[in-house]
Every structure is written in C-alpha cells, then in structure tokens.
Design an enzyme around this catalytic site. Structure first.
Site, PDB file in Angstrom:
ATOM      1  N   ASP A   1      -8.082  -5.025  -0.048  1.00 51.00           N
ATOM      2  CA  ASP A   1      -8.621  -5.817  -1.156  1.00 51.00           C
ATOM      3  C   ASP A   1      -8.274  -7.291  -1.071  1.00 51.00           C
ATOM      4  OD1 ASP A   1      -9.926  -3.775  -2.473  1.00 51.00           O
ATOM      5  OD2 ASP A   1      -8.054  -3.056  -3.349  1.00 51.00           O
TER       6      ASP A   1
ATOM      7  N   HIS B   1       0.859  -1.183   0.000  1.00 48.56           N
ATOM      8  CA  HIS B   1       0.000   0.000   0.000  1.00 48.56           C
ATOM      9  C   HIS B   1       0.888   1.223   0.000  1.00 48.56           C
ATOM     10  CE1 HIS B   1      -3.185   2.792   1.088  1.00 48.56           C
ATOM     11  NE2 HIS B   1      -4.019   1.861   0.671  1.00 48.56           N
TER      12      HIS B   1
HETATM   13  N1  ACO Z   1       4.231  -7.661  -4.914  1.00 43.67           N
HETATM   14  C1  ACO Z   1       5.569  -7.688  -5.040  1.00 43.67           C
HETATM   15  N2  ACO Z   1       6.381  -6.630  -4.847  1.00 43.67           N
HETATM   16  C2  ACO Z   1       5.787  -5.480  -4.521  1.00 43.67           C
HETATM   17  C3  ACO Z   1       4.391  -5.362  -4.360  1.00 43.67           C
HETATM   18  C4  ACO Z   1       3.604  -6.519  -4.575  1.00 43.67           C
HETATM   19  N3  ACO Z   1       2.281  -6.474  -4.448  1.00 43.67           N
HETATM   20  N4  ACO Z   1       4.077  -4.090  -4.022  1.00 43.67           N
HETATM   21  C5  ACO Z   1       5.234  -3.415  -3.970  1.00 43.67           C
HETATM   22  N5  ACO Z   1       6.272  -4.257  -4.257  1.00 43.67           N
HETATM   23  C6  ACO Z   1       7.701  -3.914  -4.225  1.00 43.67           C
HETATM   24  C7  ACO Z   1       8.087  -3.079  -5.453  1.00 43.67           C
HETATM   25  O1  ACO Z   1       8.531  -3.924  -6.512  1.00 43.67           O
HETATM   26  C8  ACO Z   1       9.194  -2.240  -4.874  1.00 43.67           C
HETATM   27  O2  ACO Z   1      10.352  -3.051  -4.782  1.00 43.67           O
HETATM   28  P1  ACO Z   1      11.833  -2.385  -4.991  1.00 43.67           P
HETATM   29  O3  ACO Z   1      11.958  -1.353  -3.890  1.00 43.67           O
HETATM   30  O4  ACO Z   1      12.773  -3.529  -4.883  1.00 43.67           O
HETATM   31  O5  ACO Z   1      11.793  -1.761  -6.366  1.00 43.67           O
HETATM   32  C9  ACO Z   1       8.732  -1.934  -3.454  1.00 43.67           C
HETATM   33  O6  ACO Z   1       7.921  -3.067  -3.100  1.00 43.67           O
HETATM   34  C10 ACO Z   1       7.944  -0.635  -3.301  1.00 43.67           C
HETATM   35  O7  ACO Z   1       6.871  -0.672  -4.233  1.00 43.67           O
HETATM   36  P2  ACO Z   1       6.268   0.595  -4.972  1.00 43.67           P
HETATM   37  O8  ACO Z   1       5.585   0.132  -6.218  1.00 43.67           O
HETATM   38  O9  ACO Z   1       7.330   1.632  -5.096  1.00 43.67           O
HETATM   39  O10 ACO Z   1       5.232   1.094  -3.901  1.00 43.67           O
HETATM   40  P3  ACO Z   1       4.071   2.090  -4.205  1.00 43.67           P
HETATM   41  O11 ACO Z   1       3.777   2.738  -2.906  1.00 43.67           O
HETATM   42  O12 ACO Z   1       4.396   2.967  -5.373  1.00 43.67           O
HETATM   43  O13 ACO Z   1       2.861   1.133  -4.673  1.00 43.67           O
HETATM   44  C11 ACO Z   1       1.001  -0.315  -4.617  1.00 43.67           C
HETATM   45  C12 ACO Z   1       1.834   0.709  -3.839  1.00 43.67           C
HETATM   46  C13 ACO Z   1       0.637   0.232  -5.999  1.00 43.67           C
HETATM   47  C14 ACO Z   1      -0.294  -0.581  -3.851  1.00 43.67           C
HETATM   48  C15 ACO Z   1       1.812  -1.616  -4.772  1.00 43.67           C
HETATM   49  O14 ACO Z   1       2.149  -2.132  -3.489  1.00 43.67           O
HETATM   50  C16 ACO Z   1       1.092  -2.689  -5.589  1.00 43.67           C
HETATM   51  O15 ACO Z   1       1.193  -2.692  -6.810  1.00 43.67           O
HETATM   52  N6  ACO Z   1       0.331  -3.626  -4.915  1.00 43.67           N
HETATM   53  C17 ACO Z   1      -0.443  -4.613  -5.612  1.00 43.67           C
HETATM   54  C18 ACO Z   1      -1.755  -4.007  -6.111  1.00 43.67           C
HETATM   55  C19 ACO Z   1      -2.738  -3.769  -5.004  1.00 43.67           C
HETATM   56  O16 ACO Z   1      -3.010  -4.610  -4.164  1.00 43.67           O
HETATM   57  N7  ACO Z   1      -3.342  -2.568  -5.028  1.00 43.67           N
HETATM   58  C20 ACO Z   1      -4.384  -2.175  -4.076  1.00 43.67           C
HETATM   59  C21 ACO Z   1      -3.923  -1.087  -3.184  1.00 43.67           C
HETATM   60  S1  ACO Z   1      -5.137  -0.743  -1.976  1.00 43.67           S
HETATM   61  C22 ACO Z   1      -6.268   0.190  -2.793  1.00 43.67           C
HETATM   62  O17 ACO Z   1      -5.995   0.900  -3.711  1.00 43.67           O
HETATM   63  C23 ACO Z   1      -7.605   0.096  -2.328  1.00 43.67           C
END
Ligand code: ACO
Length: 428
Positions: A364, A307
């Site tokens: 979610d 998140h």
């Molecule tokens: N699975 C694997 N790796 C992940 C995930 C995941 N679900 N989420 C983040 N990471 C990793 C990224 O690859 C990144 O790794 P790195 O530092 O080695 O490059 C690190 O964790 C940080 O991730 P970011 O994408 O920079 O975090 P951001 O805050 O931009 O994104 C997000 C948050 C979009 C929710 C992300 O965690 C994601 O894509 N999750 C899966 C989709 C999801 O469940 N979305 C619902 C969110 S809740 C809502 O909107 C109601």
C-alpha cells in the site's frame, strides 16, 4: 523431521500429527487436542494458527515470495492480464486462449446491474465513504439474484453466481465513483476487455468516446493482479468464516469488503496518501514523523510500513515501486508526495527501530501514488483494492465450500467473573 509432535502435559504425552505442505511448510495438527487433553491453544490474532489447507496462494514472508497457484507474482504481473489471473485463481490453471475468450464473454454478458439498483446509489449521502457503499451494494446483489441464497447450488449455478459478481463489481465500483462526483453513470460495453471497460465506465463521458491510454490500462492490470490474492489475511479469513455458515457469496464478500476497509488492512492505501500529504503540509520533515512513529506514547504509525507476514520485503511493493516510477514518467506527473515517500522510505530503512522490527514498505505504500496519478480520489483507493482482491476472495470461498470445511468457530479462555449472585437494582 518426525511425523508427529509430542505434547507433554503433566506425566502424560500425546502424539499429534505433523502436516507438511507442498512448499515444505510444517504444521502441528491440533484438531484432536481438546478431545485428547481438554486443552485448547491460545493464539491471539491467529499469528501461528493455520485455519485451512489451501492450494491457491503461497507466500514466504521471510524470503519475500508470493505465488498464485505456483506462478510467481513477478511473472504474472509482467506477462498476464487481470482476467487471466482471475481465471487462474478461480479454476486452478492458466486459461487457454479459448477458455479465456469464453470467460471474458461470460463476464461481458453480466456486467449490467439491475436498473432498480440505481436507486441505491441515489440514497447514499454524497460524502458517504465508497467502502461502505460497496459493501452494502454487494450484499444487496443477493436480493436481485436470490438463486444465490441456495447453499446447495450445482457447480454450474455456483459458477454463474461467481461470474455475475465479478462482472458486476467493476460496474458497481465505477458507478460509486461517478455518483461521488455527480456525473452521469456510464453503462458497460461488451467491446472492451474487463479493465478497459472499468476505466471507460470510470473516466468515460456519455457524450463522446474517450481513448484509454494503454499505459493506464497496463498500470491498472498490474495493480489488480498484485492485489488479487494474499492467502489467509484478515478480509479473506472473514470471507471464509462468513461463508462457512453456508452464507451466500454476496454476503460473504460484503463481509470481506468491510474487513478490508480498516486502515490496518486495505484502508492503509488511503491512510498512506493522507499521511504523506499531512507530512508535506507540515513542512516535509520526515525525520520528525519517523520519531513520532517510534514514540510509544504517540499513537502515530507509519502507514504503509510493516506487515504481519512479510518480515524482509513485500514482493508486491517492489513491483509497484517500479510501476509507480514508470506511470509517473509516462504520464508526465510530478507528484511532490512521491519525494516525501522516497525520503520516508530511505529514513525508515536505515533506522534501527524499523530494521530491528523488520518493518518494510508494504504493497500500500506506493499503490496510492499510482491511483492518484491515474486520477482516482483518495477515498476510492480501498475500493480499487477490493476490486483487485475479489477473484482471490471468491476462489477462497469456493475452495472452502469444495473442501466442505466446517463452520468457523474459535474457542476462548474465559477470564471474567465467576458465579456472582444477582443483586436487585435497588441495592446496587
Ligand atoms: N509504524 C511504527 N511502528 C510499527 C509499525 C508502523 N507502521 N508497524 C509495526 N510497528 C511496531 C509495533 O509498534 C511493534 O513494536 P513493539 O514490538 O515495540 O511493540 C512492532 O512493530 C510489531 O508490530 P505489530 O503491531 O505487533 O505487528 P503486527 O504483525 O501485529 O501488525 C501491521 C502488522 C498491522 C500491518 C502493522 O505493521 C501496521 O499497523 N502497519 C501500518 C498499517 C499498514 O500499512 N497496513 C497495511 C498492511 S498490508 C495490507 O493489509 C494490504
């Protein structure tokens, strides 16, 4: 803490005001920065940018705290109804019994949608995604209620537009569902409360009165409350941004619905179930999928994990997990994807990759399992999220207007070509 922050650029220093919120969040007010220095700030994805001062929702991602108007999400989920929470978000206080009754009856009076709108439902191909339909249907409400186009509505007129939208949204969502399965639509009935009416229009039959299980009503109320607002996320910021152009409420909310659709935002609830099913069909080896999520050369992400702001736990996920167990038990449902979800969660919570990046199950992760248990098809999940989020979006839109916020217009740092001479097409 001093009341200003000092920025030093070359040999010049500039004092910028510090703004402190009621929960002691601090911000540096950079609104005069460009005028003073010629510099702007660069913050891709707005990770450190406060776009507004808001009195609606507070969250602390490190502590896992979420409050609407000062009330904890745990208490609201346990003790109130979705309509009560909607009133709280919109008008700032919990309603008295009389206020809630008036709100309920105002909503009931406007649940019908214009008969001509039924033709819209017929126009969509049967497999078209419910979110695309919802966004189009909500924006088209502006054609049926053109008084909403007046950006200078009185408070009373604006309130009526808000009531109409909240009332009609439940009808629109349930009719999208009915059309998708080829069943006749069910008209709203004033005798029901908001959630029961929605469930009756969704699962009811034309020919007989059905009984809505109180367990289902309660689970639906909880889910809608948990989704009702989440401060300046992607869809809410979109609603405020679109609304800041003085655009009408229906168009602003339709834009928010489109923003919510993406799998990185609200669309994750659909993506989670699709992922869990894929893992099940693949033999249920959760370790394999955890490794795929960790592999940077593999595009796969663990949906429902991580998140932007919660870096400890998502308080909504805790409540939902409990509600999920209760619903499945009370409805006597044994869902094999729940076992996969539990295994995946346990594996990820013990894996250094997820621990180091503070990736925890979000709201979610479990909501889809409950929606499925209640009988909703997967592609309806994000629409249900939108139904829950509606009062939050509207409250944010209303606050933005009341605060007379300026049109949203970020700047950029240009990194393209500089001064190229035009070359005739015959010479390129
Ligand atoms: N699975 C694997 N790796 C992940 C995930 C995941 N679900 N989420 C983040 N990471 C990793 C990224 O690859 C990144 O790794 P790195 O530092 O080695 O490059 C690190 O964790 C940080 O991730 P970011 O994408 O920079 O975090 P951001 O805050 O931009 O994104 C997000 C948050 C979009 C929710 C992300 O965690 C994601 O894509 N999750 C899966 C989709 C999801 O469940 N979305 C619902 C969110 S809740 C809502 O909107 C109601």
């Amino acid at each position: 803490m001093s009341e200003t922050a000092t920025v030093k650029l070359g040999d010049k220093t500039y004092d910028l005001p510090i703004v402190t919120g009621t929960e002691n969040e601090n911000a540096i007010d950079i609104s005069k920065l460009r005028d003073l220095t010629g510099f702007i700030t660069l913050d891709s994805g707005y990770k450190n940018t406060g776009a507004t001062k808001s009195a609606i929702t507070y969250l602390d991602g490190e502590q896992g705290i979420l409050k609407y108007r000062g009330y904890s999400i745990e208490e609201l989920a346990e003790k109130s109804s979705f309509l009560e929470v909607s009133y709280l978000l919109l008008y700032g206080n919990l309603p008295t019994k009389e206020q809630l009754d008036n709100f309920q009856s105002a909503i009931s009076r406007h649940t019908l949608i214009h008969e001509d709108m039924k033709k819209f439902f017929d126009g969509f191909p049967s497999k078209s995604h419910p979110m695309g339909q919802l966004s189009s249907l909500v924006v088209s409400l502006s054609s049926f209620y053109p008084e909403s186009l007046n950006s200078n509505q009185t408070a009373e007129e604006q309130n009526l537009t808000i009531i109409k939208l909240i009332a009609k949204m439940a009808t629109v969502v349930s009719w999208i569902y009915k059309k998708s399965i080829g069943h006749p639509i069910i008209y709203p009935q004033n005798k029901y409360d908001y959630v029961t009416n929605f469930l009756n229009m969704t699962f009811g039959q034309r020919t007989e009165e059905i009984e809505i299980d109180p367990v289902v009503v309660s689970a639906m109320n909880t889910l809608l409350i948990l989704h009702a607002d989440h401060e300046q996320n992607c869809s809410t910021s979109t609603v405020r941004m679109v609304g800041s152009s003085d655009c009408n409420l229906y168009a602003s909310i339709a834009a928010g619905i489109s923003a919510l659709w993406g799998p990185l935002h609200g669309g994750a609830n659909q993506a989670v179930i699709e992922m869990l099913e894929k893992i099940k069909e693949d033999g249920g080896d959760t370790e394999k999928w955890i490794n795929k999520a960790k592999d940077k050369n593999d595009g796969f992400r663990l949906m429902g994990f991580g998140h932007r702001v919660y870096k400890n736990f998502d308080p909504r996920a805790k409540i939902i997990k409990k509600a999920c167990d209760e619903v499945l038990e009370k409805l006597g449902i044994d869902d094999p994807v729940l076992e996969i979800a539990k295994k995946l969660e346990a594996a990820a919570l013990n894996d250094p990759y997820f621990v180091e990046r503070k990736l925890y199950p979000n709201v979610d992760f479990y909501s889809g399992i409950i929606y499925r248990a209640l009988g909703f098809p997967t592609d309806m999940f994000t629409v249900l999220f939108a139904l829950g989020r509606l009062p939050g979006w509207v409250a944010q839109w209303k606050e933005m207007k009341e605060n007379k916020e300026p049109i949203g217009r970020p700047r950029q740092v240009y990194i393209g070509e500089v001064n190229r001479d035009f070359v005739d097409i015959s010479q390129r």
